[in-house]
Design an enzyme around this catalytic site. Structure first.
Site, PDB file in Angstrom:
ATOM      1  CE  LYS A   1       3.120  75.754 -39.920  1.00 48.33           C
ATOM      2  NZ  LYS A   1       3.507  74.672 -39.067  1.00 48.33           N
TER       3      LYS A   1
ATOM      4  CG  ASP B   1      -1.390  76.360 -39.442  1.00 49.60           C
ATOM      5  OD1 ASP B   1      -1.728  76.161 -38.297  1.00 49.60           O
ATOM      6  OD2 ASP B   1      -0.856  75.610 -40.093  1.00 49.60           O
TER       7      ASP B   1
END
Length: 283
Positions: free
Chosen positions: A9, A135
């Site tokens: 990401k 996350d």
């Protein structure tokens, strides 16, 4: 045998709002995925052991690994009577601000769900993921999202405008805890344009997107490691439309609309950074 990809990401925005009573920082950030993946395979065992196979001397293969923790949580929560062998092929740099470990854990949740035919929705997996890392909930979906709270409160967004991405990870490691520990919220005068970034994504406006990037942690990590500023400047001088540090760093990424721009940036970085990747936005 079940297979899962674990994409890296990047943060398009990262805004730290205040420090919470639980010691974490309340954040508001837009994250998306890029086409740089770890790969995991899952196979049932006759015993109840978790065996994590990985050929990387800096990545643990026991309870310290988030993928191991995810498998362990699934086994305990759903009283699974068989163990699992997980083979992890690493491509995402470690300690890089790219959520490699979190994405591996998310892939482990999805893989265990499929391997044992649990048929749990992604929403349930996301709630489980929040128990072991901030996350991981985002990585469960692996798309584009506005993330709030510690990062576990998600609002899904459309795929961002098509873009080439060049990632440059300098030969340093950054402690997320140290970066947040050094962050002075009183000095956060620069507004992070999260709303503008969301508008750019929803309207597919690439030019608005590249003018909407921002990361509160960048100046903190740059003060510790000036090479991050050098990488940003190199990217911009060699043709990137925008450049930003991802997460708490140290990886810097550049966005480019054309492949030739991306190749120019890669060539410019070769002399100052060993780990350079040219990929596409997934989102």
């Amino acid at each position: 045998m079940i297979y899962e990809n674990a994409p890296a990401k990047i943060n398009l925005t990262l805004d730290t709002l205040y420090k919470r009573d639980d010691g974490y920082h309340e954040v508001e950030m837009v994250m998306t995925t890029v086409d740089l993946n770890d790969r995991l395979s899952f196979e049932k065992r006759k015993d109840k052991k978790i065996v994590l196979k990985i050929e990387h001397r800096y990545v643990p293969n026991d309870h310290r690994n988030l993928a191991y923790k995810a498998a362990q949580l699934m086994m305990e929560r759903y009283q699974l009577q068989q163990g699992v062998t997980i083979t992890l092929d690493k491509s995402i740099p470690i300690a890089a601000g790219l959520a490699g470990g979190s994405s591996d854990a998310a892939a482990a949740f999805r893989g265990m769900n499929r391997l044992f035919d649990l048929n749990l929705p992604l929403e349930t997996l996301s709630e489980l993921a929040a128990e072991i890392g901030s996350d991981i909930s985002f990585c469960i979906y692996g798309r584009t999202a506005l993330c709030k709270g510690r990062g576990e409160q998600l609002t899904q967004l459309p795929k961002p405008p098509a873009s080439w991405v060049v990632l440059a990870k300098p030969d340093i490691s950054v402690s997320t805890a140290d970066v947040y520990g050094a962050l002075q919220l009183d000095d956060n005068d620069d507004a992070i344009p999260t709303g503008q970034c969301i508008t750019a994504i929803k309207t597919g406006d690439y030019n608005l997107l590249v003018n909407s990037l921002g990361n509160d942690l960048e100046k903190v990590t740059i003060a510790m490691h000036p090479v991050i500023k050098t990488l940003k400047e190199t990217m911009l001088k060699s043709g990137a439309d925008a450049a930003l540090m991802s997460g708490s760093g140290p990886t810097v990424y550049g966005l480019m609309s054309k492949e030739r721009q991306a190749k120019s940036v890669v060539n410019a970085l070769k002399g100052c950074c060993k780990e350079v990747y040219m990929v596409r936005l997934l989102g």
